[in-house]
Design a protein around this motif. Structure first.
Motif, PDB file in Angstrom:
ATOM      1  N   UNK A 130       0.973  -1.129   0.232  1.00 22.30           N
ATOM      2  CA  UNK A 130       0.085   0.066  -0.012  1.00 22.30           C
ATOM      3  C   UNK A 130       0.981   1.509  -0.484  1.00 22.30           C
ATOM      4  N   UNK A 131       1.731   1.241   0.821  1.00 26.22           N
ATOM      5  CA  UNK A 131       2.789   2.235   1.035  1.00 26.22           C
ATOM      6  C   UNK A 131       3.526   2.755  -0.228  1.00 26.22           C
ATOM      7  N   UNK A 132       3.490   1.847  -1.036  1.00 25.66           N
ATOM      8  CA  UNK A 132       4.751   1.872  -1.893  1.00 25.66           C
ATOM      9  C   UNK A 132       4.095   2.068  -3.573  1.00 25.66           C
ATOM     10  N   UNK A 133       2.586   1.132  -3.635  1.00 26.21           N
ATOM     11  CA  UNK A 133       2.031   2.102  -4.418  1.00 26.21           C
ATOM     12  C   UNK A 133       1.963   3.433  -4.313  1.00 26.21           C
ATOM     13  N   UNK A 177      11.926   1.678   1.264  1.00 25.03           N
ATOM     14  CA  UNK A 177      10.811   0.558   1.768  1.00 25.03           C
ATOM     15  C   UNK A 177      11.214  -0.564   2.050  1.00 25.03           C
ATOM     16  N   UNK A 178      11.887  -1.375   1.268  1.00 25.92           N
ATOM     17  CA  UNK A 178      12.048  -2.511   1.963  1.00 25.92           C
ATOM     18  C   UNK A 178      12.446  -2.475   3.567  1.00 25.92           C
ATOM     19  N   UNK A 231       5.297  -2.186  -9.242  1.00 22.76           N
ATOM     20  CA  UNK A 231       5.966  -2.198  -7.860  1.00 22.76           C
ATOM     21  C   UNK A 231       5.442  -2.845  -7.245  1.00 22.76           C
ATOM     22  N   UNK A 232       4.677  -3.327  -7.604  1.00 25.65           N
ATOM     23  CA  UNK A 232       3.269  -3.926  -6.484  1.00 25.65           C
ATOM     24  C   UNK A 232       3.493  -5.614  -7.053  1.00 25.65           C
ATOM     25  N   UNK A 233       3.861  -5.665  -8.260  1.00 28.64           N
ATOM     26  CA  UNK A 233       3.780  -7.103  -8.634  1.00 28.64           C
ATOM     27  C   UNK A 233       4.890  -7.602  -8.582  1.00 28.64           C
ATOM     28  N   UNK A 234       6.362  -6.515  -8.824  1.00 27.04           N
ATOM     29  CA  UNK A 234       7.278  -7.135  -8.184  1.00 27.04           C
ATOM     30  C   UNK A 234       7.743  -7.780  -6.972  1.00 27.04           C
TER      31      UNK A 234
END
Length: 259
Positions: A130-133, A177-178, A231-234
């Motif tokens: 969520x935050x990454x998206x 993020x990671x 990004x979500x898929x990765x």
């Protein structure tokens, strides 16, 4: 030198900002790219632009107007060329140093493992997705708008500099993020590599998709949402691979490819 290594990120950021500023200044001093001959004629008070030959170089930054018959005028003065050249050398040295130490962090040995004990991994995954998206939607949208100005003001050189800045931006965002909400157990080194890989893959895939659409890369209204989806898929793939490797992880596994 150790102090420089610890401040590599700041040094790289300042260097890129200075590099962007340098290309903007040089682009502003050059003859108008839309009609360089007309700009020469107007600057040197000639009746028309017929037969004028304009010669420009970005490094060292020079521009001259050749009116024929040996009448050549410097559009950028030699003194300005010297100052800009010296400034570019200093900026390049600072940027290169920052980039070197920033990249070296991805190869430094790191045996400290962050445990997954007591951590809700499902909530952590949801938080990263969520935050990454949201972050990548905003980042790519802002990057697209800013790169337009960089290209207009700095020309091809400005676009190239901003392209490098974009790569570093997404790598840093992904690594951050990671580190905060990425898969566990994990070492800081593994987290940096995995996060940077997610950001760079997102950037590259968005670049290729928008370029294939027949426009300038990123200059599509759906570029930012597409970047978020990629990004979500990765990240989902990374979590899946991490879970599959978790039961039998070894030291060699932790130093393998992050994606």
């Amino acid at each position: 030198m150790d102090r420089v290594r610890r401040r590599a990120g700041w040094l790289l950021t300042v260097g890129l900002l200075a590099l962007t500023g340098w290309t903007t200044v040089v682009g502003f001093l050059m003859p108008n790219w839309f009609d360089a001959t007309e700009d020469c004629a107007r600057t040197f008070e000639r009746p028309d632009s017929h037969g004028i030959r304009v010669v420009t170089h970005w490094f060292p930054p020079t521009a001259s107007c050749d009116f024929g018959g040996g009448d050549v005028r410097h559009f950028i003065s030699p003194a300005t060329t010297v100052l800009l050249t010296v400034a570019m050398v200093l900026i390049a040295a600072a940027t290169g140093t920052g980039l070197y130490f920033a990249v070296r962090r991805f190869f430094e040995p790191d045996d400290v493992v962050r445990s997954a004990e007591g951590v809700d991994l499902k909530a952590r995954l949801v938080a990263q997705l969520s935050s990454g998206a949201v972050i990548f939607v905003l980042a790519i949208a802002a990057y697209t708008g800013a790169s337009a100005f960089a290209i207009i003001l700095g020309g091809a050189s400005g676009g190239a500099v901003f392209g490098l800045a974009g790569l570093i931006m997404v790598a840093g965002l992904g690594a951050g993020l990671d580190r905060q909400v990425g898969p566990l157990p994990s070492t800081p080194l593994e987290s940096r590599r995995r996060g940077a890989a997610a950001g760079l893959i997102t950037f590259a895939a968005t670049f290729l998709a928008t370029a294939a659409a027949g426009r300038m890369p990123f200059f599509r209204i759906w570029a930012a949402p597409l970047g978020a989806v990629i990004y979500v898929v990765v990240v989902l793939v990374q979590w899946s691979r991490h879970r599959a490797a978790a039961p039998g992880r070894t030291e060699r596994d932790r130093s393998s490819s992050p994606v």
